[in-house]
Design a protein around this motif. Structure first.
Motif, PDB file in Angstrom:
ATOM      1  N   LEU A   1      88.786  11.964 -29.314  1.00  0.00           N
ATOM      2  CA  LEU A   1      88.330  13.307 -29.686  1.00  0.00           C
ATOM      3  C   LEU A   1      86.965  13.242 -30.355  1.00  0.00           C
ATOM      4  O   LEU A   1      86.102  14.098 -30.114  1.00  0.00           O
ATOM      5  N   ALA A   2      86.766  12.240 -31.200  1.00  0.00           N
ATOM      6  CA  ALA A   2      85.461  12.065 -31.837  1.00  0.00           C
ATOM      7  C   ALA A   2      84.390  11.779 -30.795  1.00  0.00           C
ATOM      8  O   ALA A   2      83.265  12.295 -30.874  1.00  0.00           O
ATOM      9  N   PHE A   3      84.741  10.972 -29.800  1.00  0.00           N
ATOM     10  CA  PHE A   3      83.803  10.660 -28.723  1.00  0.00           C
ATOM     11  C   PHE A   3      83.444  11.918 -27.929  1.00  0.00           C
ATOM     12  O   PHE A   3      82.269  12.157 -27.625  1.00  0.00           O
ATOM     13  N   LEU A   4      84.446  12.728 -27.602  1.00  0.00           N
ATOM     14  CA  LEU A   4      84.203  13.950 -26.838  1.00  0.00           C
ATOM     15  C   LEU A   4      83.313  14.913 -27.622  1.00  0.00           C
ATOM     16  O   LEU A   4      82.395  15.528 -27.064  1.00  0.00           O
ATOM     17  N   PHE A   5      83.587  15.049 -28.915  1.00  0.00           N
ATOM     18  CA  PHE A   5      82.787  15.954 -29.755  1.00  0.00           C
ATOM     19  C   PHE A   5      81.347  15.462 -29.862  1.00  0.00           C
ATOM     20  O   PHE A   5      80.394  16.249 -29.716  1.00  0.00           O
ATOM     21  N   ALA A   6      81.178  14.173 -30.105  1.00  0.00           N
ATOM     22  CA  ALA A   6      79.829  13.617 -30.222  1.00  0.00           C
ATOM     23  C   ALA A   6      79.082  13.738 -28.897  1.00  0.00           C
ATOM     24  O   ALA A   6      77.886  14.073 -28.871  1.00  0.00           O
ATOM     25  N   SER A   7      79.765  13.493 -27.788  1.00  0.00           N
ATOM     26  CA  SER A   7      79.138  13.588 -26.467  1.00  0.00           C
ATOM     27  C   SER A   7      78.696  15.014 -26.175  1.00  0.00           C
ATOM     28  O   SER A   7      77.591  15.249 -25.658  1.00  0.00           O
ATOM     29  N   LEU A   8      79.553  15.979 -26.509  1.00  0.00           N
ATOM     30  CA  LEU A   8      79.216  17.380 -26.267  1.00  0.00           C
ATOM     31  C   LEU A   8      78.013  17.801 -27.110  1.00  0.00           C
ATOM     32  O   LEU A   8      77.106  18.494 -26.620  1.00  0.00           O
ATOM     33  N   ALA A   9      77.985  17.366 -28.367  1.00  0.00           N
ATOM     34  CA  ALA A   9      76.866  17.714 -29.241  1.00  0.00           C
ATOM     35  C   ALA A   9      75.558  17.136 -28.709  1.00  0.00           C
ATOM     36  O   ALA A   9      74.521  17.814 -28.686  1.00  0.00           O
ATOM     37  N   LEU A  10      75.604  15.892 -28.243  1.00  0.00           N
ATOM     38  CA  LEU A  10      74.403  15.266 -27.690  1.00  0.00           C
ATOM     39  C   LEU A  10      73.981  15.930 -26.386  1.00  0.00           C
ATOM     40  O   LEU A  10      72.801  16.146 -26.127  1.00  0.00           O
ATOM     41  N   ALA A  11      74.975  16.268 -25.539  1.00  0.00           N
ATOM     42  CA  ALA A  11      74.668  16.860 -24.234  1.00  0.00           C
ATOM     43  C   ALA A  11      74.060  18.246 -24.370  1.00  0.00           C
ATOM     44  O   ALA A  11      73.235  18.659 -23.545  1.00  0.00           O
ATOM     45  N   LEU A  12      74.464  18.986 -25.391  1.00  0.00           N
ATOM     46  CA  LEU A  12      73.948  20.343 -25.584  1.00  0.00           C
ATOM     47  C   LEU A  12      72.530  20.350 -26.153  1.00  0.00           C
ATOM     48  O   LEU A  12      71.850  21.376 -26.088  1.00  0.00           O
ATOM     49  N   THR A  13      72.103  19.225 -26.700  1.00  0.00           N
ATOM     50  CA  THR A  13      70.764  19.148 -27.276  1.00  0.00           C
ATOM     51  C   THR A  13      69.722  19.042 -26.170  1.00  0.00           C
ATOM     52  O   THR A  13      69.758  18.098 -25.384  1.00  0.00           O
ATOM     53  N   PRO A  14      68.798  20.015 -26.070  1.00  0.00           N
ATOM     54  CA  PRO A  14      67.791  19.941 -24.996  1.00  0.00           C
ATOM     55  C   PRO A  14      66.950  18.685 -25.107  1.00  0.00           C
ATOM     56  O   PRO A  14      66.537  18.283 -26.186  1.00  0.00           O
ATOM     57  N   GLY A  15      66.717  18.060 -23.971  1.00  0.00           N
ATOM     58  CA  GLY A  15      65.915  16.850 -23.920  1.00  0.00           C
ATOM     59  C   GLY A  15      65.255  16.744 -22.558  1.00  0.00           C
ATOM     60  O   GLY A  15      65.211  17.714 -21.798  1.00  0.00           O
ATOM     61  N   PRO A  16      64.729  15.567 -22.198  1.00  0.00           N
ATOM     62  CA  PRO A  16      64.038  15.411 -20.914  1.00  0.00           C
ATOM     63  C   PRO A  16      64.862  15.841 -19.701  1.00  0.00           C
ATOM     64  O   PRO A  16      64.326  16.467 -18.785  1.00  0.00           O
ATOM     65  N   ALA A  17      66.160  15.509 -19.670  1.00  0.00           N
ATOM     66  CA  ALA A  17      66.976  15.879 -18.511  1.00  0.00           C
ATOM     67  C   ALA A  17      67.100  17.391 -18.388  1.00  0.00           C
ATOM     68  O   ALA A  17      67.030  17.952 -17.283  1.00  0.00           O
TER      69      ALA A  17
END
Length: 215
Positions: A12-28
């Protein structure tokens, strides 16, 4: 048989951290939004698929020790990094020489979708910072007593799936505002320069800035 997934609290911690990182706008995110505004929603989705496959390739590369190679060889890191940056700049120059957005859309077909997918794949795969990101991020959620390569690939695939989902939301949002931009006078010309500037700027940013962001 040991599970390739961590215990539920850690998962669950991994999923939450992944979602937070994925939602952050970046080069992709910049890349897929630029494609969407320039060539339409289908091109945006194709870019998301290409980027996802390239990112998964980096996850596999991290799993088999490619990140360790980059860590000990600055030459290997630099070669891949600058190759990816050069490809982004090439896409920007290509956009400057392209016809207006309406003509591009009229000729947009299966072959062009395949080309967009390929471009997204190459841009993502030739970003060694993504490999190093996976090598740094994934071990925080892995069980050292379970197979390391298997866990890396599984967790990497989950992260890529989450990132692709959030990237699709950006594509649909960009697709929703694209018609309004298209009705504005001179929007095709402005859009071509914005597209080219985004690609070239992203290429320069990739070459000049360090970091460990997969997005």
């Amino acid at each position: 048989m040991l599970s390739l997934f961590p215990a539920w609290p850690l998962m669950l911690a991994f999923l939450f951290a992944s979602l937070a990182l994925a939602l952050t706008p970046g080069p992709a995110v910049i890349y897929v939004v630029t494609r969407t505004l320039a060539q339409g929603r289908r091109a945006g989705i194709a870019s998301v698929a290409g980027v996802a496959l390239g990112n998964f390739g980096n996850a596999v590369g991290a799993a088999i020790g490619l990140a360790a190679l980059f860590a000990i060889s600055s030459i290997a890191f630099s070669v891949v990094k600058y190759a990816g940056a050069a490809y982004l700049i090439y896409l920007g120059i290509k956009a400057l020489r392209a016809p207006d957005a309406q003509a591009v859309e009229q000729r947009f077909g299966a072959a062009r979708i395949g080309r967009v997918f390929r471009d997204g794949f190459v841009v993502a795969l030739l970003n060694p910072k993504t490999t190093i990101f996976f090598a740094a991020f994934l071990p925080q959620f892995m069980d050292p007593s379970a197979p390391v390569i298997g866990q890396s690939i599984v967790l990497g695939a989950v992260f890529v799936a989450i990132a692709a989902t959030t990237d699709c939301f950006y594509v649909f949002a960009a697709g929703a505002i694209a018609p309004m931009l298209g009705r504005m006078r001179g929007a095709n010309v402005v859009g071509r320069y914005v597209t080219a500037g985004a690609f070239i700027g992203l290429g320069v940013f990739t070459a000049a800035v360090g970091g460990r962001s997969a997005k």
